[in-house]
Design an enzyme around this catalytic site. Structure first.
Site, PDB file in Angstrom:
ATOM      1  N   ASP A 183       0.843  -1.210   0.000  1.00 38.78           N
ATOM      2  CA  ASP A 183       0.000   0.000   0.000  1.00 38.78           C
ATOM      3  C   ASP A 183       0.865   1.242   0.000  1.00 38.78           C
ATOM      4  O   ASP A 183       2.002   1.202   0.478  1.00 38.78           O
ATOM      5  CB  ASP A 183      -0.836   0.089   1.279  1.00 38.78           C
ATOM      6  CG  ASP A 183      -1.746  -1.074   1.456  1.00 38.78           C
ATOM      7  OD1 ASP A 183      -2.125  -1.684   0.465  1.00 38.78           O
ATOM      8  OD2 ASP A 183      -2.050  -1.364   2.629  1.00 38.78           O
TER       9      ASP A 183
HETATM   10  N1  URA Z   1      -1.023  -5.834   4.071  1.00 42.26           N
HETATM   11  C1  URA Z   1      -1.453  -4.563   4.046  1.00 42.26           C
HETATM   12  O1  URA Z   1      -2.435  -4.235   4.693  1.00 42.26           O
HETATM   13  N2  URA Z   1      -0.782  -3.683   3.314  1.00 42.26           N
HETATM   14  C2  URA Z   1       0.315  -3.987   2.609  1.00 42.26           C
HETATM   15  O2  URA Z   1       0.890  -3.136   1.953  1.00 42.26           O
HETATM   16  C3  URA Z   1       0.754  -5.309   2.640  1.00 42.26           C
HETATM   17  C4  URA Z   1       0.069  -6.222   3.379  1.00 42.26           C
END
Ligand code: URA
Length: 241
Positions: A109
């Site tokens: 993310d």
């Molecule tokens: N889980 C998440 O919530 N975000 C990420 O970037 C990777 C795994």
């Protein structure tokens, strides 16, 4: 691409040169029939073209194609995990060399930090992102409060998300409000959603390991190029997990 190397070289020399092991050890691997060239069991003294022939060790291809590159990036917060953003925001590929063109393997993310593989090797990307593969991913999660033992157990056993229950995870509270979690799945925003369900919104999320790949020396925004051998051990570990 021009190169000063002869086109055909002795197999054991190539295997040692790509860092598999010393020549002597490599010869043992050849005698033990652990090396194949284009799918055929190799023999000592065989001559190979390291740019064209497909060499494998225990069935795992040794990437000697010089056009393939692999970067391990420590993604900073605020950078997006695509190769291109129509809105012109900063992306992870802006942080590594522009040529050859490369793509992230899976995604983190925008606000998640930590390790991300970036490559132009589509086969590796496919192997690592295929759901059946189940590569372990370890995250450090920072929360504002301590998590109860009951909630830790829920995280371990499975959390009901809108796209189904999560698979068993390894979870430990290494300090009040700091959790280490290891998952195999790669669903969208999975870790954040798991913690949201137990009433602990994530304050900070860092990926600290992909398979056996860790790197405590990379600072945020830094990357290093992976060697053939990093990848070989990585994939061999996956195969034996
Ligand atoms: N889980 C998440 O919530 N975000 C990420 O970037 C990777 C795994």
């Amino acid at each position: 691409m021009s190169t000063s190397r002869p086109t055909e070289e002795k197999l054991q020399k190539v295997l040692a040169a790509v860092g598999l092991a010393s020549r002597r050890v490599v010869e043992g691997y050849i005698l033990d029939e652990r090396i194949t060239v284009n799918g055929e069991i190799a023999h000592i003294g065989q001559r190979v073209n390291r740019d064209k022939d497909e060499l494998s060790f225990d069935g795992v291809p040794l990437r000697v194609n010089p056009e393939l590159v692999y970067y391990l990036l420590h993604k900073p917060k605020g950078v997006i995990s695509t190769a291109n953003d129509p809105q012109g925001r900063k992306t992870v590929t802006d942080l590594v060399p522009a040529a050859p063109r490369v793509y992230p393997v899976g995604r983190l993310d925008k606000d998640t930090e930590g390790l991300l593989l970036i490559t132009n090797d589509g086969d590796l990307t496919y192997r690592l992102t295929h759901p059946s593969q189940g590569v372990e991913k370890e995250y450090l999660v920072e929360l504002s409060q301590k998590v109860s033992r009951g909630n830790l157990r829920q995280l371990r056993e499975g959390i009901e998300l809108e796209d189904g229950i999560t698979s068993p995870a390894k979870v430990s509270q290494i300090q009040d409000g700091i959790i280490k979690i290891v998952i195999h799945e790669g669903r969208n925003r999975q870790v954040r959603r798991m913690f949201q369900v137990i009433g602990h919104p994530v304050k900070r999320l860092i990926r600290t390991r992909i398979g056996n790949m860790v790197d405590h020396t990379l600072q945020s925004g830094q990357w290093r190029q992976l060697t053939t051998i990093d990848l070989l051990h990585f994939e061999t570990d996956q195969a034996t997990e």
